[in-house]
Design a protein around this motif. Structure first.
Motif, PDB file in Angstrom:
ATOM      1  N   ASP A 340      11.259   0.038  14.400  1.00 54.41           N
ATOM      2  CA  ASP A 340      12.602  -0.401  14.907  1.00 54.41           C
ATOM      3  C   ASP A 340      13.258  -1.721  14.505  1.00 54.41           C
ATOM      4  O   ASP A 340      14.409  -1.880  14.348  1.00 54.41           O
ATOM      5  N   ARG A 341      12.290  -2.626  13.898  1.00 56.76           N
ATOM      6  CA  ARG A 341      12.945  -3.741  13.521  1.00 56.76           C
ATOM      7  C   ARG A 341      13.326  -3.723  12.230  1.00 56.76           C
ATOM      8  O   ARG A 341      14.331  -4.358  11.686  1.00 56.76           O
ATOM      9  N   TYR A 342      12.543  -2.928  11.178  1.00 54.56           N
ATOM     10  CA  TYR A 342      12.770  -2.997   9.911  1.00 54.56           C
ATOM     11  C   TYR A 342      13.359  -1.765   9.266  1.00 54.56           C
ATOM     12  O   TYR A 342      13.711  -1.549   8.224  1.00 54.56           O
ATOM     13  N   GLY A 343      13.419  -0.730  10.284  1.00 53.05           N
ATOM     14  CA  GLY A 343      14.242   0.585   9.856  1.00 53.05           C
ATOM     15  C   GLY A 343      13.025   1.550   9.203  1.00 53.05           C
ATOM     16  O   GLY A 343      11.905   1.392   9.067  1.00 53.05           O
ATOM     17  N   HIS A 344      13.457   2.910   9.257  1.00 52.55           N
ATOM     18  CA  HIS A 344      12.797   3.742   9.088  1.00 52.55           C
ATOM     19  C   HIS A 344      12.426   4.121   7.681  1.00 52.55           C
ATOM     20  O   HIS A 344      11.366   4.197   7.173  1.00 52.55           O
ATOM     21  N   LEU A 345      12.897   3.271   6.740  1.00 50.84           N
ATOM     22  CA  LEU A 345      12.724   3.235   5.118  1.00 50.84           C
ATOM     23  C   LEU A 345      11.479   2.429   4.940  1.00 50.84           C
ATOM     24  O   LEU A 345      10.571   2.761   4.311  1.00 50.84           O
ATOM     25  N   ALA A 346      11.582   1.146   5.614  1.00 51.37           N
ATOM     26  CA  ALA A 346      10.498   0.213   5.679  1.00 51.37           C
ATOM     27  C   ALA A 346       9.281   0.992   6.290  1.00 51.37           C
ATOM     28  O   ALA A 346       8.189   0.846   5.814  1.00 51.37           O
ATOM     29  N   GLY A 347       9.443   1.634   7.517  1.00 48.66           N
ATOM     30  CA  GLY A 347       8.130   2.426   8.063  1.00 48.66           C
ATOM     31  C   GLY A 347       7.610   3.172   7.227  1.00 48.66           C
ATOM     32  O   GLY A 347       6.458   3.631   7.236  1.00 48.66           O
ATOM     33  N   ASN A 348       8.630   4.140   6.488  1.00 44.91           N
ATOM     34  CA  ASN A 348       7.781   5.115   5.413  1.00 44.91           C
ATOM     35  C   ASN A 348       7.031   4.572   4.404  1.00 44.91           C
ATOM     36  O   ASN A 348       6.024   4.834   4.043  1.00 44.91           O
ATOM     37  N   GLU A 349       7.543   3.189   3.926  1.00 46.73           N
ATOM     38  CA  GLU A 349       7.087   2.829   2.768  1.00 46.73           C
ATOM     39  C   GLU A 349       5.340   2.111   3.369  1.00 46.73           C
ATOM     40  O   GLU A 349       4.459   2.357   2.681  1.00 46.73           O
ATOM     41  N   LEU A 350       5.336   1.684   4.820  1.00 44.42           N
ATOM     42  CA  LEU A 350       4.379   1.369   5.057  1.00 44.42           C
ATOM     43  C   LEU A 350       3.170   2.297   5.444  1.00 44.42           C
ATOM     44  O   LEU A 350       2.158   2.112   5.218  1.00 44.42           O
ATOM     45  N   LEU A 351       3.741   3.677   5.823  1.00 46.57           N
ATOM     46  CA  LEU A 351       2.746   4.765   5.858  1.00 46.57           C
ATOM     47  C   LEU A 351       2.355   5.001   4.470  1.00 46.57           C
ATOM     48  O   LEU A 351       1.196   5.349   4.415  1.00 46.57           O
ATOM     49  N   GLN A 352       3.050   5.060   3.581  1.00 42.62           N
ATOM     50  CA  GLN A 352       2.739   5.279   2.393  1.00 42.62           C
ATOM     51  C   GLN A 352       1.769   4.340   1.619  1.00 42.62           C
ATOM     52  O   GLN A 352       0.686   4.551   1.049  1.00 42.62           O
ATOM     53  N   THR A 353       1.755   3.079   1.980  1.00 43.45           N
ATOM     54  CA  THR A 353       0.859   2.138   1.662  1.00 43.45           C
ATOM     55  C   THR A 353      -0.492   2.192   2.025  1.00 43.45           C
ATOM     56  O   THR A 353      -1.436   1.957   1.700  1.00 43.45           O
ATOM     57  N   LEU A 354      -0.316   2.660   3.468  1.00 42.95           N
ATOM     58  CA  LEU A 354      -1.417   2.790   4.301  1.00 42.95           C
ATOM     59  C   LEU A 354      -2.259   4.016   3.701  1.00 42.95           C
ATOM     60  O   LEU A 354      -3.762   3.942   3.452  1.00 42.95           O
ATOM     61  N   ALA A 355      -1.686   4.939   3.341  1.00 41.28           N
ATOM     62  CA  ALA A 355      -2.233   6.106   2.806  1.00 41.28           C
ATOM     63  C   ALA A 355      -3.044   5.961   1.638  1.00 41.28           C
ATOM     64  O   ALA A 355      -4.088   6.380   1.306  1.00 41.28           O
ATOM     65  N   ALA A 356      -2.348   5.032   0.720  1.00 46.25           N
ATOM     66  CA  ALA A 356      -3.021   4.784  -0.541  1.00 46.25           C
ATOM     67  C   ALA A 356      -4.117   3.940  -0.330  1.00 46.25           C
ATOM     68  O   ALA A 356      -5.180   4.113  -1.060  1.00 46.25           O
ATOM     69  N   THR A 357      -4.028   3.126   0.698  1.00 47.20           N
ATOM     70  CA  THR A 357      -5.261   2.379   1.072  1.00 47.20           C
ATOM     71  C   THR A 357      -6.594   3.292   1.617  1.00 47.20           C
ATOM     72  O   THR A 357      -7.640   2.952   1.214  1.00 47.20           O
ATOM     73  N   ILE A 358      -6.112   4.210   2.310  1.00 50.70           N
ATOM     74  CA  ILE A 358      -7.192   4.958   2.978  1.00 50.70           C
ATOM     75  C   ILE A 358      -7.889   5.757   1.800  1.00 50.70           C
ATOM     76  O   ILE A 358      -8.977   5.871   1.478  1.00 50.70           O
ATOM     77  N   ARG A 411       6.241  -6.308   5.746  1.00 54.16           N
ATOM     78  CA  ARG A 411       7.336  -7.444   6.378  1.00 54.16           C
ATOM     79  C   ARG A 411       6.615  -8.308   7.408  1.00 54.16           C
ATOM     80  O   ARG A 411       6.869  -9.382   7.634  1.00 54.16           O
ATOM     81  N   GLN A 412       5.330  -7.806   7.852  1.00 48.10           N
ATOM     82  CA  GLN A 412       4.692  -8.697   9.020  1.00 48.10           C
ATOM     83  C   GLN A 412       3.281  -8.151   8.746  1.00 48.10           C
ATOM     84  O   GLN A 412       3.107  -7.159   8.181  1.00 48.10           O
ATOM     85  N   ALA A 413       2.524  -8.802   9.552  1.00 43.52           N
ATOM     86  CA  ALA A 413       0.902  -8.349   9.520  1.00 43.52           C
ATOM     87  C   ALA A 413       0.896  -7.059  10.398  1.00 43.52           C
ATOM     88  O   ALA A 413       1.417  -6.909  11.214  1.00 43.52           O
ATOM     89  N   VAL A 414       0.099  -6.081   9.657  1.00 41.22           N
ATOM     90  CA  VAL A 414      -0.188  -4.860  10.308  1.00 41.22           C
ATOM     91  C   VAL A 414      -1.424  -4.542  10.565  1.00 41.22           C
ATOM     92  O   VAL A 414      -2.440  -5.091   9.540  1.00 41.22           O
ATOM     93  N   THR A 415      -1.795  -3.720  11.555  1.00 40.09           N
ATOM     94  CA  THR A 415      -3.273  -3.278  11.747  1.00 40.09           C
ATOM     95  C   THR A 415      -3.283  -2.106  12.334  1.00 40.09           C
ATOM     96  O   THR A 415      -2.454  -1.419  12.592  1.00 40.09           O
ATOM     97  N   VAL A 416      -4.622  -1.649  12.344  1.00 35.79           N
ATOM     98  CA  VAL A 416      -4.982  -0.351  12.637  1.00 35.79           C
ATOM     99  C   VAL A 416      -6.065  -0.174  13.603  1.00 35.79           C
ATOM    100  O   VAL A 416      -7.194  -1.241  13.773  1.00 35.79           O
TER     101      VAL A 416
END
Length: 465
Positions: A340-358, A411-416
């Motif tokens: 909601d804060r950064y938009g869906h494109l930023a959200g998709n980029e975060l999901l891709q980064t998480l997938a690469a980390t996994i 854009r900010q600290a993320v956790t799982v």
């Protein structure tokens, strides 16, 4: 009108069973000519053994030989002895023709040439039949790796070569990738990729429309792939693989000794490469379609359908053999607020980064999947709870560090939050295992997020971190 009877075969007698006579016997072996007798005073002459094998009467005395010669149409004298020629001319009936000297050599040469041409035609037809058989096999197979091996086996048979390989062009990286090989030691596969070099041998092969024949790579001025030199390759015929104008790769046929591959073999390899490139490209697209059907389009991890299939498959295998199977479920904390804060494109980029980390954290034997919007699962065969929990904790720490590692992207600290469960300790079937790991995940969420919880510890704080 009476039907004409077919002419009887030519009846021939041979004097001299040395090298020339033996070659003439061999050349006439599949002809309709009837050889009535062979004569040589040397019992060890090579043609004598050949005559015995074929049941042809053998004589070592010229006088004894003259009797069956009376029924022959032609006597061929390859002895080169004028005295033998005179005795044959004097004793044989006028209707029996005698060929000696130059005439006999001419007959031998014509017969040898005709046989050589027939053998060449047979070899060419056999090679083309093998390519046709390959075409039929490729149209029936749906396995890309099986197709690589079939193409390679056929190429080696056509060229009568001991080794070869198929290399594909990775258009994304500009590298050649080894897809299949035969006739090389195991360590040959350790060097799977190499980059195209301007003026190099690979570039030269790809720039040609026809196969490249190299009798001895040590005589080349162009840089040669060090893998070939290390493997002991000396001679090469290489055909570019092109499909609809697009470069697919190269089919290599190799020998470990200097050798000039014959032009016919190279031509047939070119035909083989043309068809193989189309078939391999079709299979590659088919495999890509299959992969897309089981892959999440955004993260390139397995999708939920593939995960559920593998979960059922691995659960059945673990129960059958009494082996452990662990499952990690994880969920991005406060992902909706991030979106909601950064938009869906930023959200998709975060999901891709998480997938690469996994993908970076898990083993090759594990299956990582995206099973929901921000929900992921990791299936870990042959893995006990403690090892799975260590993997989960490492992943939790890696994700928490993403904001520092990729400040321009995160854009900010993320956790799982993560949940861990293991069969047979926490469940007995696939559905129960999934539910147990999911319960552990939501216990981690309720406990404050950014933590790992193992299923039996639902009331605890999870794994220390």
């Amino acid at each position: 009108m009476a039907k004409e009877s077919p002419p009887r075969p030519l009846r021939l007698a041979l004097v001299g069973a040395g090298r020339g006579g033996s070659s003439l016997l061999e050349a006439l072996e599949e002809s309709e000519t009837e050889i009535v007798a062979v004569c040589d005073r040397n019992p060890a002459a090579p043609g004598i053994a050949a005559a015995h094998r074929r049941g042809i009467p053998v004589h070592h005395d010229l006088e004894a030989f003259l009797a069956p010669c009376a029924d022959a149409d032609l006597v061929v004298d390859v002895t080169g002895d004028p005295e033998v020629g005179r005795r044959l001319a004097a004793r044989l009936p006028p209707r029996v023709h005698v060929l000696d000297g130059t005439a006999a050599r001419l007959l031998w040469e014509l017969t040898r040439t005709t046989r050589a041409q027939a053998e060449a035609a047979t070899r060419r037809n056999r090679r083309l039949e093998r390519v046709y058989e390959l075409a039929v096999a490729l149209s029936a197979t749906g396995d890309l790796h099986d197709a690589y091996q079939r193409v390679l086996r056929c190429a080696l048979e056509v060229a009568e070569a001991p080794a070869g390989s198929v290399a594909l062009l990775d258009e994304r990286t500009g590298e050649m990738v080894l897809a299949a090989w035969r006739g090389f030691p195991e360590h040959f596969a350790s060097f799977r990729r190499w980059r195209l070099r301007p003026g190099g041998l690979t570039t030269h092969i790809l720039n040609r429309d026809s196969p490249t024949i190299i009798p001895d790579i040590t005589a080349l001025e162009e840089p040669v792939n060090p893998l070939l030199a290390e493997a002991g390759v000396r001679s090469v015929v290489a055909a570019p693989l092109r499909a609809q104008g697009r470069i697919v790769g190269i089919l290599y046929v190799d020998d470990f000794a200097p050798r000039r591959f014959d032009e016919e073999a190279a031509w047939i390899l070119g035909l083989l490469a043309e068809y193989a490139a189309l078939a391999l490209e079709r299979l590659r697209l088919l495999e890509e379609t299959r992969r897309m059907a089981v892959t999440d389009g955004l993260t390139r991890l397995a999708n939920q359908q593939e995960f559920m299939r593998r979960l059922a498959e691995e659960t059945e295998r673990a129960n059958r053999y009494g082996r452990p199977l662990s499952l990690i479920t994880l969920d991005l904390d406060r992902f909706k607020a991030y979106n909601d804060r950064y938009g869906h494109l930023a959200g998709n980029e975060l999901l891709q980064t998480l997938a690469a980390t996994i993908q970076r954290v898990v083993r090759r034997s594990d299956l990582a999947a995206r099973t929901g919007g921000e929900e992921f699962c990791i299936l870990m065969p042959e893995t006990e709870t403690e090892e799975a929990a260590r993997c989960a904790e490492r992943l939790r720490r890696e994700v928490a560090a993403l904001a520092d590692r990729y400040p321009e992207r995160i854009r900010q600290a993320v956790t799982v939050s993560l949940g861990v469960a293991t069969l047979p300790h926490h469940a007995e079937d696939a559905e129960a295992l999934y539910r147990a790991a999911d319960d552990a995940l939501y216990t981690a969420k309720r406990g404050g997020r950014n933590r790992t919880v193992i299923h039996p510890d639902l009331a605890a704080d999870g794994v220390p971190h």
